[in-house]
Write a protein that holds these residues in place. Structure first.
Motif, PDB file in Angstrom:
ATOM      1  N   THR A  94      50.562  53.372  54.375  1.00 50.99           N
ATOM      2  CA  THR A  94      50.590  52.033  53.785  1.00 50.99           C
ATOM      3  C   THR A  94      50.429  52.037  52.273  1.00 50.99           C
ATOM      4  OG1 THR A  94      48.191  51.816  53.995  1.00 50.99           O
ATOM      5  CG2 THR A  94      49.534  51.054  55.854  1.00 50.99           C
ATOM      6  N   ASP A  95      50.153  53.175  51.670  1.00 56.26           N
ATOM      7  CA  ASP A  95      49.774  53.287  50.265  1.00 56.26           C
ATOM      8  C   ASP A  95      48.406  52.696  49.965  1.00 56.26           C
ATOM      9  OD1 ASP A  95      53.138  52.898  48.963  1.00 56.26           O
ATOM     10  OD2 ASP A  95      51.972  54.697  49.340  1.00 56.26           O
ATOM     11  N   LYS A  96      47.721  52.202  50.979  1.00 61.52           N
ATOM     12  CA  LYS A  96      46.364  51.689  50.802  1.00 61.52           C
ATOM     13  C   LYS A  96      45.377  52.838  50.889  1.00 61.52           C
ATOM     14  CE  LYS A  96      45.189  48.519  53.633  1.00 61.52           C
ATOM     15  NZ  LYS A  96      45.114  47.769  54.907  1.00 61.52           N
ATOM     16  N   LEU A  97      44.476  52.927  49.918  1.00 68.39           N
ATOM     17  CA  LEU A  97      43.434  53.942  49.960  1.00 68.39           C
ATOM     18  C   LEU A  97      42.150  53.342  50.516  1.00 68.39           C
ATOM     19  CD1 LEU A  97      43.746  56.044  46.691  1.00 68.39           C
ATOM     20  CD2 LEU A  97      44.356  56.683  49.018  1.00 68.39           C
ATOM     21  N   ILE A  98      41.566  54.049  51.470  1.00 69.79           N
ATOM     22  CA  ILE A  98      40.267  53.674  52.028  1.00 69.79           C
ATOM     23  C   ILE A  98      39.238  54.641  51.452  1.00 69.79           C
ATOM     24  CG2 ILE A  98      38.928  53.305  54.120  1.00 69.79           C
ATOM     25  CD1 ILE A  98      41.398  51.470  53.776  1.00 69.79           C
ATOM     26  N   PHE A  99      38.195  54.073  50.828  1.00 71.44           N
ATOM     27  CA  PHE A  99      37.222  54.885  50.113  1.00 71.44           C
ATOM     28  C   PHE A  99      35.981  55.154  50.954  1.00 71.44           C
ATOM     29  CE2 PHE A  99      38.513  55.252  45.633  1.00 71.44           C
ATOM     30  CZ  PHE A  99      39.658  54.472  45.658  1.00 71.44           C
TER      31      PHE A  99
ATOM     32  N   PHE B  33      46.435  46.786  43.267  1.00 72.10           N
ATOM     33  CA  PHE B  33      45.320  46.613  44.210  1.00 72.10           C
ATOM     34  C   PHE B  33      44.113  45.991  43.496  1.00 72.10           C
ATOM     35  CE2 PHE B  33      47.259  49.549  47.273  1.00 72.10           C
ATOM     36  CZ  PHE B  33      48.048  50.327  46.453  1.00 72.10           C
ATOM     37  N   TRP B  34      43.352  45.218  44.256  1.00 81.06           N
ATOM     38  CA  TRP B  34      42.051  44.748  43.806  1.00 81.06           C
ATOM     39  C   TRP B  34      40.981  45.224  44.783  1.00 81.06           C
ATOM     40  CZ3 TRP B  34      40.287  43.056  39.381  1.00 81.06           C
ATOM     41  CH2 TRP B  34      41.144  42.409  38.482  1.00 81.06           C
ATOM     42  N   TYR B  35      39.961  45.882  44.215  1.00 77.19           N
ATOM     43  CA  TYR B  35      38.810  46.338  44.977  1.00 77.19           C
ATOM     44  C   TYR B  35      37.548  45.694  44.402  1.00 77.19           C
ATOM     45  CZ  TYR B  35      41.476  50.283  46.972  1.00 77.19           C
ATOM     46  OH  TYR B  35      42.380  51.066  47.639  1.00 77.19           O
ATOM     47  N   TYR B  47      42.676  42.621  48.160  1.00 78.90           N
ATOM     48  CA  TYR B  47      44.094  42.282  48.305  1.00 78.90           C
ATOM     49  C   TYR B  47      44.911  43.375  47.639  1.00 78.90           C
ATOM     50  CZ  TYR B  47      44.247  37.418  50.027  1.00 78.90           C
ATOM     51  OH  TYR B  47      44.197  36.280  50.787  1.00 78.90           O
ATOM     52  N   PHE B  48      46.167  43.473  48.051  1.00 76.85           N
ATOM     53  CA  PHE B  48      47.088  44.367  47.380  1.00 76.85           C
ATOM     54  C   PHE B  48      48.487  43.775  47.397  1.00 76.85           C
ATOM     55  CE2 PHE B  48      48.985  46.382  51.177  1.00 76.85           C
ATOM     56  CZ  PHE B  48      48.060  46.018  52.149  1.00 76.85           C
ATOM     57  N   SER B  49      49.350  44.379  46.593  1.00 74.99           N
ATOM     58  CA  SER B  49      50.704  43.856  46.441  1.00 74.99           C
ATOM     59  C   SER B  49      51.665  45.014  46.269  1.00 74.99           C
ATOM     60  CB  SER B  49      50.778  42.933  45.223  1.00 74.99           C
ATOM     61  OG  SER B  49      52.115  42.602  44.929  1.00 74.99           O
ATOM     62  N   TYR B  50      52.762  44.991  47.021  1.00 74.01           N
ATOM     63  CA  TYR B  50      53.776  46.039  46.920  1.00 74.01           C
ATOM     64  C   TYR B  50      54.916  45.647  45.978  1.00 74.01           C
ATOM     65  CZ  TYR B  50      51.701  48.288  51.027  1.00 74.01           C
ATOM     66  OH  TYR B  50      50.847  48.905  51.902  1.00 74.01           O
ATOM     67  N   PHE B  74      48.696  41.409  37.958  1.00 73.91           N
ATOM     68  CA  PHE B  74      48.149  41.077  39.278  1.00 73.91           C
ATOM     69  C   PHE B  74      46.817  40.381  39.057  1.00 73.91           C
ATOM     70  CE2 PHE B  74      48.090  40.958  43.627  1.00 73.91           C
ATOM     71  CZ  PHE B  74      47.261  41.851  44.304  1.00 73.91           C
ATOM     72  N   SER B  75      46.744  39.125  39.451  1.00 76.92           N
ATOM     73  CA  SER B  75      45.554  38.310  39.181  1.00 76.92           C
ATOM     74  C   SER B  75      44.747  38.101  40.455  1.00 76.92           C
ATOM     75  CB  SER B  75      45.968  36.945  38.615  1.00 76.92           C
ATOM     76  OG  SER B  75      46.736  37.104  37.444  1.00 76.92           O
TER      77      SER B  75
END
Lengths: 109, 114
Positions: A94-99, B33-35, B47-50, B74-75
């Motif tokens: 997914t290109d999502k990284l889980i930390f 990405f926002w963490y 949230y994230f955006s491709y 990305f806001s």
């Protein structure tokens, strides 16, 4: 979802000592990265290492994907190595990284 | 080098305010990405955006929304700030597929809601 566990949570070293940080993950992964967060909060990518071994100066990393763990080695530690080290894995292409929750390292002179 | 810039390093807002956190990257990355980072919890994806105008919920989207009208920006929006949203917020970008360059993070925004 995938779980990422890091150990130890905290590590205190004297300058010059070596250390090993561990990252366990609960499912097979295609991608794994190690990051260092300095005391000012900036996260820097150290290694992209889904499998095998890589070295960069005093740091090296090994990932054994079949056994679902990765190790980060720090040799001859310096005070500038202080900070938090994070392991992160990609979730299901997914290109999502889980930390993970990180290992806080303090190196004293 | 890829640069990810977050508009504020420190921010103090009142409960109930609408808060905008801005993030801009300069390397034409597809993904952003926002963490949020909290002690003992590591980084959790909000949230994230491709791509432009695309957004996906992460693990903790409640109380947040996002906007991506341009590829480089990305806001993160806190519709009505609450004290439990006091945290460090980190923005990141990456290419379409993870590569040896991995993620690039901004320097973070430490938000305090009073």
């Amino acid at each position: 979802g995938i779980q990422v566990e890091q150990s130890p949570p905290d590590l205190i070293l004297q300058e010059g000592a070596n250390s090993t940080l561990r990252c366990n993950f609960s499912d097979s992964v295609n991608n794994l990265q190690w990051f260092h967060q300095n005391p000012w909060g900036q996260l820097i990518n150290l290694f992209y290492i889904p499998s095998g071994t890589k070295q960069n100066g005093r740091l090296s990393a090994t990932t054994v994907a079949t056994e679902r763990y990765s190790l980060l080695y720090i040799s001859s530690s310096q005070t500038t190595d202080s900070g938090v080290y994070f392991c992160a894995v990609e979730e299901n292409n997914t290109d999502k990284l889980i930390f993970g929750t990180g290992t806080r390292l303090q190196v004293f002179p | 080098d890829v640069k990810v810039t977050q508009s504020s390093r420190y921010l103090v807002k009142r409960t109930g305010e609408k808060v905008f956190l801005e993030c801009v990257q300069d390397m034409d990355h597809e993904n952003m990405f926002w963490y949020r980072q909290d002690p003992g919890l590591g980084l959790r994806l909000i949230y994230f955006s491709y791509d432009v105008k695309m957004k996906e919920k992460g693990d903790i989207p409640e109380g947040y929304s996002v906007s991506r009208e341009k590829k480089e920006r990305f806001s993160l929006i806190l519709e009505s700030a609450s004290t439990n949203q006091t945290s460090m917020y980190l923005c990141a970008s990456s290419t379409g597929r993870l590569s040896n360059n991995g993620y690039t993070f901004g320097s973070g925004t430490r938000l305090t809601v009073v």
